[in-house]
Scaffold this motif. Structure first.
Motif, PDB file in Angstrom:
ATOM      1  N   SER A 214       0.816  12.133  -4.429  1.00 54.38           N
ATOM      2  CA  SER A 214       1.903  13.012  -4.052  1.00 54.38           C
ATOM      3  C   SER A 214       2.942  12.085  -4.652  1.00 54.38           C
ATOM      4  CB  SER A 214       2.107  13.092  -2.470  1.00 54.38           C
ATOM      5  OG  SER A 214       2.690  12.001  -1.777  1.00 54.38           O
ATOM      6  N   PHE A 215       4.348  12.809  -4.658  1.00 54.04           N
ATOM      7  CA  PHE A 215       5.340  12.030  -5.253  1.00 54.04           C
ATOM      8  C   PHE A 215       5.661  10.732  -4.215  1.00 54.04           C
ATOM      9  CE2 PHE A 215       6.747  16.460  -6.742  1.00 54.04           C
ATOM     10  CZ  PHE A 215       6.910  15.860  -8.256  1.00 54.04           C
ATOM     11  N   TRP A 216       5.307  10.807  -2.967  1.00 47.75           N
ATOM     12  CA  TRP A 216       5.463   9.654  -2.265  1.00 47.75           C
ATOM     13  C   TRP A 216       4.618   8.557  -2.418  1.00 47.75           C
ATOM     14  CZ3 TRP A 216       9.691   9.371   0.412  1.00 47.75           C
ATOM     15  CH2 TRP A 216      10.280  10.522   0.990  1.00 47.75           C
ATOM     16  N   SER A 217       3.598   8.731  -3.192  1.00 50.00           N
ATOM     17  CA  SER A 217       2.574   7.641  -3.250  1.00 50.00           C
ATOM     18  C   SER A 217       3.050   6.465  -4.439  1.00 50.00           C
ATOM     19  CB  SER A 217       1.173   8.051  -3.455  1.00 50.00           C
ATOM     20  OG  SER A 217       0.952   9.101  -4.370  1.00 50.00           O
ATOM     21  N   PHE A 218       3.941   7.101  -5.336  1.00 53.54           N
ATOM     22  CA  PHE A 218       4.498   6.333  -6.400  1.00 53.54           C
ATOM     23  C   PHE A 218       3.294   5.245  -7.083  1.00 53.54           C
ATOM     24  CE2 PHE A 218       8.390   6.885  -3.559  1.00 53.54           C
ATOM     25  CZ  PHE A 218       9.010   7.470  -4.513  1.00 53.54           C
ATOM     26  N   LYS A 219       2.412   6.296  -7.390  1.00 53.81           N
ATOM     27  CA  LYS A 219       1.005   5.212  -7.880  1.00 53.81           C
ATOM     28  C   LYS A 219       1.206   4.543  -8.973  1.00 53.81           C
ATOM     29  CE  LYS A 219      -3.229   6.750  -9.923  1.00 53.81           C
ATOM     30  NZ  LYS A 219      -3.858   7.933 -10.449  1.00 53.81           N
ATOM     31  N   TRP A 220       2.052   5.211  -9.862  1.00 52.01           N
ATOM     32  CA  TRP A 220       2.246   4.657 -11.162  1.00 52.01           C
ATOM     33  C   TRP A 220       3.011   3.221 -11.006  1.00 52.01           C
ATOM     34  CZ3 TRP A 220       6.814   3.262 -13.997  1.00 52.01           C
ATOM     35  CH2 TRP A 220       6.633   2.706 -15.248  1.00 52.01           C
ATOM     36  N   ALA A 221       3.978   3.171  -9.948  1.00 52.39           N
ATOM     37  CA  ALA A 221       4.729   1.959  -9.921  1.00 52.39           C
ATOM     38  C   ALA A 221       3.716   0.938  -8.913  1.00 52.39           C
ATOM     39  CB  ALA A 221       6.013   2.389  -8.997  1.00 52.39           C
ATOM     40  N   VAL A 222       3.133   1.435  -8.150  1.00 52.34           N
ATOM     41  CA  VAL A 222       2.286   0.423  -7.409  1.00 52.34           C
ATOM     42  C   VAL A 222       1.102  -0.025  -8.391  1.00 52.34           C
ATOM     43  CG1 VAL A 222       0.449   0.626  -5.634  1.00 52.34           C
ATOM     44  CG2 VAL A 222       2.686   1.634  -4.997  1.00 52.34           C
ATOM     45  N   ASN A 223       0.396   0.484  -9.144  1.00 51.70           N
ATOM     46  CA  ASN A 223      -0.646   0.343 -10.064  1.00 51.70           C
ATOM     47  C   ASN A 223      -0.164  -0.526 -11.232  1.00 51.70           C
ATOM     48  OD1 ASN A 223      -2.368   1.527  -8.380  1.00 51.70           O
ATOM     49  ND2 ASN A 223      -2.712   3.206  -9.832  1.00 51.70           N
ATOM     50  N   SER A 224       1.134  -0.204 -11.923  1.00 47.98           N
ATOM     51  CA  SER A 224       1.562  -0.813 -13.075  1.00 47.98           C
ATOM     52  C   SER A 224       2.630  -1.821 -13.002  1.00 47.98           C
ATOM     53  CB  SER A 224       1.968   0.403 -14.095  1.00 47.98           C
ATOM     54  OG  SER A 224       1.049   1.468 -14.051  1.00 47.98           O
ATOM     55  N   ILE A 225       3.527  -1.597 -12.091  1.00 44.77           N
ATOM     56  CA  ILE A 225       4.628  -2.168 -12.250  1.00 44.77           C
ATOM     57  C   ILE A 225       4.912  -3.256 -10.974  1.00 44.77           C
ATOM     58  CG2 ILE A 225       7.276  -2.306 -12.110  1.00 44.77           C
ATOM     59  CD1 ILE A 225       6.086  -0.646 -14.483  1.00 44.77           C
ATOM     60  N   LEU A 226       4.685  -2.890  -9.595  1.00 44.53           N
ATOM     61  CA  LEU A 226       4.988  -3.822  -8.763  1.00 44.53           C
ATOM     62  C   LEU A 226       3.872  -5.015  -8.494  1.00 44.53           C
ATOM     63  CD1 LEU A 226       6.295  -1.281  -6.093  1.00 44.53           C
ATOM     64  CD2 LEU A 226       7.557  -2.776  -7.799  1.00 44.53           C
ATOM     65  N   PRO A 227       3.957  -6.001  -8.293  1.00 50.47           N
ATOM     66  CA  PRO A 227       2.979  -7.052  -8.368  1.00 50.47           C
ATOM     67  C   PRO A 227       2.152  -7.139  -7.151  1.00 50.47           C
ATOM     68  CG  PRO A 227       5.171  -8.092  -7.941  1.00 50.47           C
ATOM     69  CD  PRO A 227       5.440  -6.829  -8.166  1.00 50.47           C
ATOM     70  N   GLY A 228       0.714  -6.938  -7.196  1.00 48.47           N
ATOM     71  CA  GLY A 228      -0.298  -7.197  -6.161  1.00 48.47           C
ATOM     72  C   GLY A 228      -0.152  -6.038  -5.015  1.00 48.47           C
ATOM     73  N   LYS A 229       0.694  -5.089  -5.155  1.00 48.42           N
ATOM     74  CA  LYS A 229       0.908  -3.929  -4.454  1.00 48.42           C
ATOM     75  C   LYS A 229      -0.295  -2.656  -4.636  1.00 48.42           C
ATOM     76  CE  LYS A 229       4.533  -5.964  -2.774  1.00 48.42           C
ATOM     77  NZ  LYS A 229       4.422  -6.942  -1.750  1.00 48.42           N
ATOM     78  N   ARG A 230      -0.665  -2.014  -3.540  1.00 49.86           N
ATOM     79  CA  ARG A 230      -1.590  -1.047  -3.473  1.00 49.86           C
ATOM     80  C   ARG A 230      -0.926   0.307  -2.891  1.00 49.86           C
ATOM     81  NH1 ARG A 230      -6.906  -1.101  -3.937  1.00 49.86           N
ATOM     82  NH2 ARG A 230      -6.395   1.076  -4.243  1.00 49.86           N
ATOM     83  N   ALA A 231      -0.196  -0.105  -1.925  1.00 49.51           N
ATOM     84  CA  ALA A 231       0.551   1.570  -1.660  1.00 49.51           C
ATOM     85  C   ALA A 231       1.774   1.232  -0.925  1.00 49.51           C
ATOM     86  CB  ALA A 231      -0.413   1.778  -0.092  1.00 49.51           C
ATOM     87  N   VAL A 232       2.418   2.157  -0.462  1.00 47.11           N
ATOM     88  CA  VAL A 232       3.979   2.102  -0.017  1.00 47.11           C
ATOM     89  C   VAL A 232       4.170   1.455   1.225  1.00 47.11           C
ATOM     90  CG1 VAL A 232       6.091   3.242  -0.034  1.00 47.11           C
ATOM     91  CG2 VAL A 232       4.377   3.943  -1.632  1.00 47.11           C
ATOM     92  N   ASN A 233       3.652   2.211   2.617  1.00 44.94           N
ATOM     93  CA  ASN A 233       3.538   1.773   3.663  1.00 44.94           C
ATOM     94  C   ASN A 233       2.512   1.595   4.502  1.00 44.94           C
ATOM     95  OD1 ASN A 233       6.260   3.981   3.610  1.00 44.94           O
ATOM     96  ND2 ASN A 233       6.681   1.975   3.669  1.00 44.94           N
ATOM     97  N   PRO A 234       2.174   0.411   5.279  1.00 43.36           N
ATOM     98  CA  PRO A 234       1.187   0.429   6.106  1.00 43.36           C
ATOM     99  C   PRO A 234       1.068   1.465   7.223  1.00 43.36           C
ATOM    100  CG  PRO A 234       2.740  -1.144   6.660  1.00 43.36           C
ATOM    101  CD  PRO A 234       3.203  -0.217   5.222  1.00 43.36           C
ATOM    102  N   PRO A 235      -0.371   1.526   7.916  1.00 45.76           N
ATOM    103  CA  PRO A 235      -0.449   2.567   8.937  1.00 45.76           C
ATOM    104  C   PRO A 235       0.176   2.065  10.216  1.00 45.76           C
ATOM    105  CG  PRO A 235      -2.621   1.353   8.505  1.00 45.76           C
ATOM    106  CD  PRO A 235      -1.362   0.948   7.564  1.00 45.76           C
ATOM    107  N   LEU A 236       1.211   2.109  10.491  1.00 51.99           N
ATOM    108  CA  LEU A 236       1.906   1.583  11.618  1.00 51.99           C
ATOM    109  C   LEU A 236       1.226   2.125  13.013  1.00 51.99           C
ATOM    110  CD1 LEU A 236       4.263  -0.015  12.706  1.00 51.99           C
ATOM    111  CD2 LEU A 236       5.820   1.995  12.826  1.00 51.99           C
ATOM    112  N   GLY A 237       1.103   3.430  12.849  1.00 53.83           N
ATOM    113  CA  GLY A 237       0.297   4.179  14.187  1.00 53.83           C
ATOM    114  C   GLY A 237      -0.880   3.385  14.675  1.00 53.83           C
ATOM    115  N   LEU A 238      -1.503   2.789  13.761  1.00 56.32           N
ATOM    116  CA  LEU A 238      -3.062   2.390  13.948  1.00 56.32           C
ATOM    117  C   LEU A 238      -2.678   0.896  14.374  1.00 56.32           C
ATOM    118  CD1 LEU A 238      -5.573   3.404  11.069  1.00 56.32           C
ATOM    119  CD2 LEU A 238      -4.890   4.320  13.412  1.00 56.32           C
ATOM    120  N   ALA A 239      -1.747   0.104  13.728  1.00 58.33           N
ATOM    121  CA  ALA A 239      -1.326  -0.891  14.597  1.00 58.33           C
ATOM    122  C   ALA A 239      -0.910  -1.040  15.779  1.00 58.33           C
ATOM    123  CB  ALA A 239      -0.076  -1.579  13.586  1.00 58.33           C
TER     124      ALA A 239
END
Ligand code: SF4
Length: 628
Positions: A13-38
């Protein structure tokens, strides 16, 4: 007891910012962690062994050693949530489902999960834990009362790999006093905002600080729902930042009436909030009236956005098209507003009716609901409601055109310039160390700006002037956001028409390159006449030639690059020596992982070392594997 908690894979989705996460930001895989599960993990008895797996950053375990599998998720994760439930249930685990979708429609899950936890979990989850330990878990735990947030524990942040996310998350409040017709928040959490205490927030921040988090997103749906308490919290946060030498860069979601309270704005700045997400929805007052968003009618939204900018705070915003009042002219009006306001993260969705909302009830009354759609994904190009005057085809065309213009190089650059005029002294400073910042800039130039040719270089340079060092990190961040959204739009909104011919014969090239290395019936292409979205299924059986993998990689990458092809790789069994080659092929295809489906036979599960979370892992149950 052993408990495995899973956050299902999110659709692109637009929210996943996949291009940024995969190509630009170092070592990142997703935008936010699952807070509810924590939070669920923190509510679980200390004697239990708890593991959290986020399918968005790591491989989901196909043969886990656990007693209970708990699966969360929002509406957009519904289909993956169902697959996971069916898979783990067939393997004999006790499966529990919770999260937003299960809370809105628990009845949907009664045949799919052994237990449904609907609503807020602070009181019901410990009851479930006690019941299952005693051997008689119930089918449904439904919270019907009001949870006091002061009793909510510090989430088990330590069970999350925070380094893989661009921002950590934290929740201060639930509920919102407003009455927007389409909103499910007030259905789930009510209209009386409930808040945590400053002491709870201190403990949560201490925990995040110890784990090295620097960017924190307060995931409240409206952090200023109770303004007096919000001010007290912001004063506390400002002191906390001072006492710890400003370790955090914050962001949150608020209602637009923030702009009419200068004291609140000053406090947000003092507490180091770099951005706020605001539901603007529409610049047309009649559409706002129709949907009951009266708080946005207090002043011109453009004036409100610019006042927020004047305090150094960036604005991200949600917009909706498809209100009854909207006409084809509304789409251009929205684009014009977004451009003038300089909002780069402008999430425009088609109006959709979520279950149990006032809008859903009205659409049902008026006979305008499409039962075939669930309304959870409002960028899916098909809403679950019928518009009174714009037909579906026209709606999709207008929607695509709106994004095409917003996400053009000129559109991205123009918004940066319009914002920079008002946001002169931004709180946001990038939040990266010097080396990381230089790396990000280098990757943006090499992978984002230069590939766009002279036109993009020209618009990039224009967006830098007049050059002000304080605004530079924001300009870079906005280009990353704009190009990320553009990459999503290119793959999901603007892909070629269904009848696009395969002019370069790429499907034939695939067939020629790899067909000989497979047995006759092991490769199947569903549509050879259309190049838009061919479905390719390749079964890797025992008779596979060893030359298949090196031969296949290039044509398959080209096919995925140039079309909307979906590729399914079925690997039932494979000689041991072939496995590294199979993994190398998958690595080459990982950039298109959202369109690659991987189905593994029982003999291969657990033997793959590659990160399968980049692909759609097909959870086909293997006969004879059920039972632990
Ligand atoms: S302001 Fe936001 S959270 Fe509050 S009712 Fe409206 S849409 Fe829902």
């Amino acid at each position: 007891m052993r408990l495995l908690l899973i956050n299902p894979r999110l659709p692109e989705s637009f929210w996943s910012f996949k291009w940024a996460v995969n190509s630009i930001l170092p070592g990142k895989r997703a935008v936010n962690p699952p807070l509810g599960l924590a939070t669920i993990a923190a509510l679980t008895p200390e004697t239990w062994e708890v593991v959290i797996v986020d399918e968005n950053i790591e491989t989901v375990p196909l043969a886990p050693n656990t007693d209970i599998v708990g699966i969360g998720g929002m509406g957009v994760q519904l289909s993956r949530q169902r697959e996971l439930l069916a898979y783990y249930r067939a393997r004999g685990h006790h499966v529990v489902v919770g999260g937003a979708a299960a809370s809105l429609e628990p009845e949907r899950y009664l045949g799919l999960a052994d237990t449904v936890v609907a609503g807020e979990a602070e009181y019901t989850w410990p009851r479930f834990c006690r019941d299952i330990e005693a051997g008689h878990p119930q089918a449904l735990y439904q919270e019907t009362g009001t949870v006091d947030l002061a009793t909510s524990p510090v989430p088990r942040f330590d069970l999350l790999d925070l380094s893989k996310y661009s921002s950590a998350t934290l929740q201060y409040s639930r509920g919102c006093p407003f009455t927007c017709e389409f909103c499910d928040i007030i259905v789930m959490f009510g209209r009386k905002p409930r808040t945590k205490t400053s002491d709870q927030i201190r403990r949560e921040l201490d925990s995040l600080r110890q784990l090295g988090a620097r960017s924190v997103f307060f995931v409240d749906d409206n952090m200023i729902g109770h303004k007096r308490r919000a001010k007290a919290l912001l004063q506390f946060l400002a002191h906390y930042q001072q006492n710890h030498r400003s370790p955090f860069s914050f962001g949150t979601e608020v209602s637009l009436d923030l702009a009419q309270d200068d004291e609140l704005l000053a406090l947000f700045r003092a507490a180091h909030f770099g951005w706020v997400f605001v539901g603007i929805e529409s610049s047309d007052p009649n559409s706002l009236k129709e949907t009951g968003k009266t708080q946005n009618l207090r002043e011109d939204p453009l004036v409100a956005v610019r006042r927020i900018y004047s305090h150094g705070i960036d604005v991200l915003a949600g917009f909706i098209v498809g209100f009854d009042n909207d006409s084809p002219a509304t789409f251009e009006q929205q684009r014009h507003f977004i451009t003038e306001a300089g909002i780069q993260s402008a999430m425009v969705g088609l109006l959709a009716a979520l279950p149990r909302t006032a809008l859903h009830a009205r659409m049902a009354r008026e006979g305008r609901l499409r039962v075939s759609e669930d309304g959870f994904d409002n960028t899916s190009l098909r809403s679950n409601i019928v518009h009174p005057s714009i037909d579906d085809e026209q709606m999709v065309t207008l929607y695509r055109t709106l994004y095409r213009r917003l996400l053009s190089d000129q559109g991205i650059s123009q918004r940066i310039r319009n914002k920079s005029r008002y946001l002169t002294d931004p709180v946001y400073g990038g939040g990266y160390h010097l080396g990381e910042g230089i790396g990000i800039l280098g990757r943006l130039l090499l992978r984002g700006i230069l590939p766009g040719g002279l036109s993009r270089i020209h618009h990039f340079l224009r967006s830098l002037f007049p050059f002000r060092p304080a605004v530079f990190p924001l300009v870079i961040s906005d280009w990353i956001v704009g190009l990320s959204m553009r990459a999503f739009a290119r793959d999901h909104l603007w892909y070629p028409a269904e009848d696009t011919p395969d002019e370069n014969g790429i499907l034939d090239q695939v067939q020629a390159a790899i067909g000989n290395h497979l047995r006759r019936d092991e490769m199947w292409v569903s549509q050879t006449t259309s190049f838009a979205a061919p479905e390719l299924t390749i079964t890797l059986g025992a008779g596979l030639s060893r030359w298949f993998f090196p031969k296949a990689a290039r044509p398959l990458c080209r096919l995925l690059d140039r079309s909307r092809a979906r590729l399914t790789l079925k690997a039932r069994e494979m000689p041991e020596g072939y496995l590294p080659q199979f993994e190398r092929l998958l690595s080459r295809l990982a950039g298109h992982g959202d369109r690659v489906f991987v189905e593994l036979g029982g003999a291969l599960r657990g033997r793959m070392t590659i990160d399968l979370s980049r692909f759609n892992v097909v959870l086909a149950p293997v006969p004879g594997e059920a039972g632990q």
